[in-house]
Design a protein around this motif. Structure first.
Motif, short mmCIF file in Angstrom:
data_model
loop_
_atom_site.label_atom_id
_atom_site.label_comp_id
_atom_site.label_asym_id
_atom_site.label_seq_id
_atom_site.Cartn_x
_atom_site.Cartn_y
_atom_site.Cartn_z
N LYS A 58 0.83 -1.21 0.00
CA LYS A 58 0.00 0.00 0.00
C LYS A 58 0.87 1.26 0.00
O LYS A 58 0.57 2.24 -0.68
CB LYS A 58 -0.91 0.02 1.24
CG LYS A 58 -1.94 -1.10 1.29
CD LYS A 58 -3.13 -0.80 0.41
CE LYS A 58 -4.22 -1.84 0.60
NZ LYS A 58 -5.39 -1.58 -0.27
N ASN A 177 -8.25 12.02 -1.13
CA ASN A 177 -8.85 10.68 -1.10
C ASN A 177 -8.31 9.73 -2.17
O ASN A 177 -8.72 8.58 -2.23
CB ASN A 177 -10.38 10.77 -1.19
CG ASN A 177 -10.85 11.39 -2.49
OD1 ASN A 177 -10.05 11.66 -3.39
ND2 ASN A 177 -12.14 11.65 -2.59
N ASP A 180 -4.46 5.95 0.11
CA ASP A 180 -4.97 5.05 1.14
C ASP A 180 -5.12 5.84 2.45
O ASP A 180 -4.18 6.50 2.90
CB ASP A 180 -3.99 3.89 1.34
CG ASP A 180 -4.42 2.95 2.45
OD1 ASP A 180 -5.26 2.08 2.20
OD2 ASP A 180 -3.89 3.11 3.57
N SER A 181 -6.31 5.78 3.06
CA SER A 181 -6.60 6.61 4.23
C SER A 181 -5.73 6.25 5.43
O SER A 181 -5.37 7.11 6.24
CB SER A 181 -8.08 6.52 4.60
OG SER A 181 -8.47 5.18 4.79
N PHE A 182 -5.35 4.99 5.55
CA PHE A 182 -4.49 4.58 6.67
C PHE A 182 -3.08 5.12 6.49
O PHE A 182 -2.46 5.62 7.44
CB PHE A 182 -4.48 3.06 6.79
CG PHE A 182 -4.16 2.57 8.17
CD1 PHE A 182 -5.14 2.49 9.15
CD2 PHE A 182 -2.88 2.19 8.51
CE1 PHE A 182 -4.84 2.04 10.42
CE2 PHE A 182 -2.57 1.73 9.78
CZ PHE A 182 -3.56 1.66 10.74
N ASN A 232 -13.40 1.34 9.78
CA ASN A 232 -14.01 2.37 8.94
C ASN A 232 -13.59 2.22 7.49
O ASN A 232 -14.41 2.33 6.57
CB ASN A 232 -13.63 3.76 9.46
CG ASN A 232 -14.46 4.85 8.84
OD1 ASN A 232 -15.69 4.77 8.81
ND2 ASN A 232 -13.82 5.89 8.35
N ASN A 233 -12.29 1.95 7.26
CA ASN A 233 -11.80 1.71 5.90
C ASN A 233 -12.51 0.53 5.26
O ASN A 233 -12.89 0.56 4.09
CB ASN A 233 -10.29 1.45 5.91
CG ASN A 233 -9.49 2.70 6.15
OD1 ASN A 233 -10.03 3.81 6.12
ND2 ASN A 233 -8.21 2.55 6.40
N LYS A 237 -15.79 0.33 1.97
CA LYS A 237 -15.68 -0.46 0.74
C LYS A 237 -17.01 -1.07 0.32
O LYS A 237 -17.20 -1.42 -0.84
CB LYS A 237 -14.66 -1.59 0.93
CG LYS A 237 -13.22 -1.11 1.09
CD LYS A 237 -12.29 -2.29 1.33
CE LYS A 237 -10.85 -1.83 1.55
NZ LYS A 237 -9.94 -2.96 1.83
#
Length: 298
Positions: A58, A177, A180-182, A232-233, A237
């Motif tokens: 990622k 966005n 990857d949010s993490f 949350n991620n 999805k």
């Protein structure tokens, strides 16, 4: 597609955040900045370890995407990451102050009005279109805030700082966005940890020696930051943003119920009217989504 597992993940996420007071209130006697510094640096340690050990693909994917962008866009994204990280720290610090030094009710109010403030700021900053229904909800919220400010003006201002800072953070996240949010959270916290390092040396008090402090910090980092972030991620999805927009209220409603029934905080008659108007504004604000979800069940 069966959405049950994604909806369940979202419900668990927002319920966990609703119990955030269990991590903060036991260490209310510690300075807010001390709590912030420990939460920040331990979060960075965990996030970097998780990403480096288990999410290298990622990281490489996001780095490749960033490297492919033109120079002007890179500079803009770097500015947004730095700005977003500083706004997030403002949110974290103000939330700690509100939760531990004002009231759990005030902390709850912050996230009850946050989606409405986000919409209003999107209209002002991004020129998003607002429907008449949204404007009605905003006006109702404004009236509610005037009522809630009577005798509690400072409390309300702190609540609005929490709500506005998180709303601004959400708006900035929209421009980021593509990543990857993490990874994004790890990067933002790492950046702000470097920026705040000199301040940590100056303003950090004596190193806590009580076990309860570190237990609560670990609870905040793992149970109220990292785990909800993963869930949350995963939830995003499989469910649309409108469903998330409804479920997100589980957080402040849980918080509000804890304030009344667990922490036994008093609610005056005027405050009751103010809170009722806030809940009315939420229903009006989400009326279209509520009707859509009701029709989908038939």
């Amino acid at each position: 597609m069966n959405q049950s597992k994604y909806i369940f993940a979202a419900i668990v996420t927002f319920l966990l955040w609703g119990f955030f007071s269990f991590g903060l209130r036991p260490i209310a006697t510690y300075p807010p900045l001390d709590i912030l510094f420990f939460r920040l640096y331990i979060s960075v340690l965990f996030l970097v370890t998780i990403n480096v050990c288990f999410r290298q693909n990622k990281i490489k994917k996001d780095w490749k995407l960033f490297s492919s962008l033109e120079k002007k866009k890179k500079k803009r994204l770097i500015s947004l990451v730095i700005g977003g990280s500083l706004i997030l720290m403002t949110n974290w610090l103000s939330y700690i102050i509100v939760m531990n030094n004002i009231s759990v009710q005030a902390a709850s109010l912050s996230y009850l009005v946050c989606p409405i403030i986000t919409t209003l700021l999107s209209f002002i900053l991004l020129h998003d279109h607002l429907t008449k229904v949204k404007w009605i909800a905003i006006i109702i919220s404004f009236i509610a805030c005037i009522i809630l400010s009577i005798g509690h003006f400072v409390d309300l201002m702190y609540s609005l700082i929490v709500a506005t800072s998180f709303a601004l953070y959400i708006i900035i996240q929209r421009s980021l966005n593509m990543f990857d949010s993490f990874n994004l959270l790890m990067t933002q916290l790492f950046v702000v940890s470097l920026i705040m390092l000199p301040f940590a040396f100056v303003f950090l008090g004596e190193i806590p020696t009580e076990t309860i402090f570190y237990q609560c910090i670990l609870m905040i980092v793992i149970l109220f930051t990292i785990i909800p972030m993963f869930l949350n991620n995963f939830a995003l999805k499989g469910i649309d943003s409108s469903t998330v927009g409804i479920l997100i209220y589980l957080n402040p409603i849980t918080n509000f119920l804890l304030a009344i029934f667990y922490y036994h905080e008093k609610v005056s008659f005027l405050q009751s009217i103010g809170y009722l108007l806030i809940f009315l504004a939420i229903i009006v604000f989400n009326s279209k989504t509520i009707l859509k979800l009701c029709r989908a069940k038939k």
